[in-house]
Design a protein around this motif. Sequence first.
Motif, PDB file in Angstrom:
ATOM      1  N   UNK A  81       0.975  -0.989   0.251  1.00  0.00           N
ATOM      2  CA  UNK A  81      -0.411  -0.059   0.156  1.00  0.00           C
ATOM      3  C   UNK A  81       0.431   1.113   0.289  1.00  0.00           C
ATOM      4  N   UNK A  82       2.072   1.399   0.177  1.00  0.00           N
ATOM      5  CA  UNK A  82       3.398   2.064   0.474  1.00  0.00           C
ATOM      6  C   UNK A  82       3.111   2.719  -0.733  1.00  0.00           C
ATOM      7  N   UNK A  83       2.559   1.807  -2.140  1.00  0.00           N
ATOM      8  CA  UNK A  83       2.434   2.937  -3.455  1.00  0.00           C
ATOM      9  C   UNK A  83       1.876   3.409  -3.802  1.00  0.00           C
ATOM     10  N   UNK A  84       0.708   3.946  -2.935  1.00  0.00           N
ATOM     11  CA  UNK A  84      -0.340   4.860  -3.226  1.00  0.00           C
ATOM     12  C   UNK A  84      -0.042   6.061  -2.099  1.00  0.00           C
ATOM     13  N   UNK A  85      -0.248   7.495  -2.712  1.00  0.00           N
ATOM     14  CA  UNK A  85       0.264   8.134  -1.374  1.00  0.00           C
ATOM     15  C   UNK A  85      -0.842   8.923  -1.018  1.00  0.00           C
ATOM     16  N   UNK A 111     -15.712  -5.157  -7.780  1.00  0.00           N
ATOM     17  CA  UNK A 111     -14.927  -6.678  -8.037  1.00  0.00           C
ATOM     18  C   UNK A 111     -13.608  -6.320  -8.338  1.00  0.00           C
ATOM     19  N   UNK A 112     -12.974  -7.413  -7.963  1.00  0.00           N
ATOM     20  CA  UNK A 112     -11.149  -7.035  -8.120  1.00  0.00           C
ATOM     21  C   UNK A 112     -11.409  -6.376  -9.439  1.00  0.00           C
ATOM     22  N   UNK A 113     -11.947  -6.935 -10.458  1.00  0.00           N
ATOM     23  CA  UNK A 113     -11.249  -6.256 -12.503  1.00  0.00           C
ATOM     24  C   UNK A 113     -11.700  -5.052 -12.465  1.00  0.00           C
ATOM     25  N   UNK A 114     -12.490  -4.605 -11.535  1.00  0.00           N
ATOM     26  CA  UNK A 114     -13.199  -3.204 -11.659  1.00  0.00           C
ATOM     27  C   UNK A 114     -12.166  -2.405 -10.545  1.00  0.00           C
ATOM     28  N   UNK A 115     -11.763  -2.517  -9.975  1.00  0.00           N
ATOM     29  CA  UNK A 115     -10.966  -2.407  -8.435  1.00  0.00           C
ATOM     30  C   UNK A 115      -9.467  -1.498  -9.479  1.00  0.00           C
ATOM     31  N   UNK A 116      -9.290  -3.044  -9.991  1.00  0.00           N
ATOM     32  CA  UNK A 116      -7.609  -3.304 -10.808  1.00  0.00           C
ATOM     33  C   UNK A 116      -7.805  -2.737 -12.284  1.00  0.00           C
ATOM     34  N   UNK A 120      -5.373   1.233 -11.629  1.00  0.00           N
ATOM     35  CA  UNK A 120      -4.360   1.295 -13.305  1.00  0.00           C
ATOM     36  C   UNK A 120      -4.343   1.885 -14.292  1.00  0.00           C
ATOM     37  N   UNK A 121      -5.806   2.865 -14.542  1.00  0.00           N
ATOM     38  CA  UNK A 121      -5.467   3.531 -15.229  1.00  0.00           C
ATOM     39  C   UNK A 121      -6.263   5.021 -15.078  1.00  0.00           C
ATOM     40  N   UNK A 122      -6.166   5.248 -13.082  1.00  0.00           N
ATOM     41  CA  UNK A 122      -6.141   6.060 -12.354  1.00  0.00           C
ATOM     42  C   UNK A 122      -4.401   7.071 -11.604  1.00  0.00           C
ATOM     43  N   UNK A 123      -3.829   5.368 -11.475  1.00  0.00           N
ATOM     44  CA  UNK A 123      -3.016   5.425 -10.709  1.00  0.00           C
ATOM     45  C   UNK A 123      -1.400   4.967 -11.418  1.00  0.00           C
ATOM     46  N   UNK A 124      -1.381   4.200 -12.854  1.00  0.00           N
ATOM     47  CA  UNK A 124      -0.958   3.366 -13.120  1.00  0.00           C
ATOM     48  C   UNK A 124      -0.473   2.836 -12.186  1.00  0.00           C
ATOM     49  N   UNK A 125      -1.006   1.804 -11.178  1.00  0.00           N
ATOM     50  CA  UNK A 125      -0.296   0.515 -10.325  1.00  0.00           C
ATOM     51  C   UNK A 125      -1.527  -0.209 -10.035  1.00  0.00           C
ATOM     52  N   UNK A 126      -0.567  -1.488 -10.280  1.00  0.00           N
ATOM     53  CA  UNK A 126      -1.065  -3.239 -10.006  1.00  0.00           C
ATOM     54  C   UNK A 126      -0.397  -3.373  -9.620  1.00  0.00           C
ATOM     55  N   UNK A 127      -1.207  -4.342  -8.482  1.00  0.00           N
ATOM     56  CA  UNK A 127      -0.796  -5.820  -7.920  1.00  0.00           C
ATOM     57  C   UNK A 127      -0.844  -6.687  -8.358  1.00  0.00           C
ATOM     58  N   UNK A 128       0.336  -7.619  -7.619  1.00  0.00           N
ATOM     59  CA  UNK A 128       0.104  -9.100  -8.394  1.00  0.00           C
ATOM     60  C   UNK A 128      -0.796 -10.142  -7.095  1.00  0.00           C
ATOM     61  N   UNK A 129      -1.031  -9.997  -6.728  1.00  0.00           N
ATOM     62  CA  UNK A 129      -2.111 -10.834  -5.257  1.00  0.00           C
ATOM     63  C   UNK A 129      -3.707  -9.776  -5.498  1.00  0.00           C
ATOM     64  N   UNK A 130      -4.211 -10.801  -5.335  1.00  0.00           N
ATOM     65  CA  UNK A 130      -6.288 -10.319  -5.630  1.00  0.00           C
ATOM     66  C   UNK A 130      -6.435  -9.922  -4.202  1.00  0.00           C
ATOM     67  N   UNK A 131      -5.697 -10.244  -2.979  1.00  0.00           N
ATOM     68  CA  UNK A 131      -5.784 -10.266  -1.908  1.00  0.00           C
ATOM     69  C   UNK A 131      -5.449  -8.759  -1.142  1.00  0.00           C
ATOM     70  N   UNK A 132      -4.494  -8.170  -2.388  1.00  0.00           N
ATOM     71  CA  UNK A 132      -4.267  -6.884  -2.403  1.00  0.00           C
ATOM     72  C   UNK A 132      -5.418  -5.703  -2.350  1.00  0.00           C
TER      73      UNK A 132
END
Length: 253
Positions: A81-85, A111-116, A120-132
């Motif tokens: 979560x340190x990715x996020x300011x 759901x996870x795909x919508x949040x992903x 990704x489109x808003x902050x250019x952030x992607x996580x490797x695990x769904x639990x994130x």
Amino acid sequence: MRTPQLSDEERRLLKEYKAKAPHKLVVKKAEALLLLSRDVAPEIVAEFVDREPSTLVDWMTDWHQQRMASLLTGHAGNLNRGFLTEEQRATVNEVLSQPPGDEYLPAQFWDVPKLDHWLSTTFNIEYASNSSYHFLLRMAGLSFHKPEKFDRRRADEKAIDQRVKEIREELVDPLADENTLVFAADEVRIDQEAVVRKAWYEKNTKTVLKVDRKTASQSFIGFLNQNTGQCLPLRLEWQNSATILEAVQTLVG
């Protein structure tokens, strides 16, 4: 072991994780960091978080190298979560606090795909695990559970409440008239059939239950006297206009 030096923002976040984090490991790391930053003896902290002192050394090493990112790795689903300011975290919580409509995403539920896609489109952030992503959803006050069902043919609650209010107003005079009887009616059908449930028995064996496949049912109509509260149930051969009319004639007669 070097005492962790925490900024005010890091201390606030650690307290937040200690109170709300869904993973026990995150909670224990947050507690350990907060205690060690106050110069509590490592042996006492290790006993408090139920870990070996050597584990605390590893946690401190990771902390000095990665700061907040070290808190949310490993068994916690590799959430960084340190990715996020701070500003981005506030935006995420604000967006997740409402259903994703046209302003954000064309859907009613997150759901996870919508949040992903949104991250990704808003902050250019992607996580490797769904639990994130699950962690972010929980931190925003959301939970994973079944929605309630609502019959499409049923009117909305405001329309129902309005109609009930109108009916009550229409019944004021009839209920006050001693020569008028007011009834509410509804039908119900009771079905009887064999239902087989799971049971515990020896592995690699089959258990056979003898059941009667024949189904049976009985229909009823109930008339509730609005003056006395007395209910009169009548049997019906079937539920159709003819049998309902016959039941009403029986009531009147």
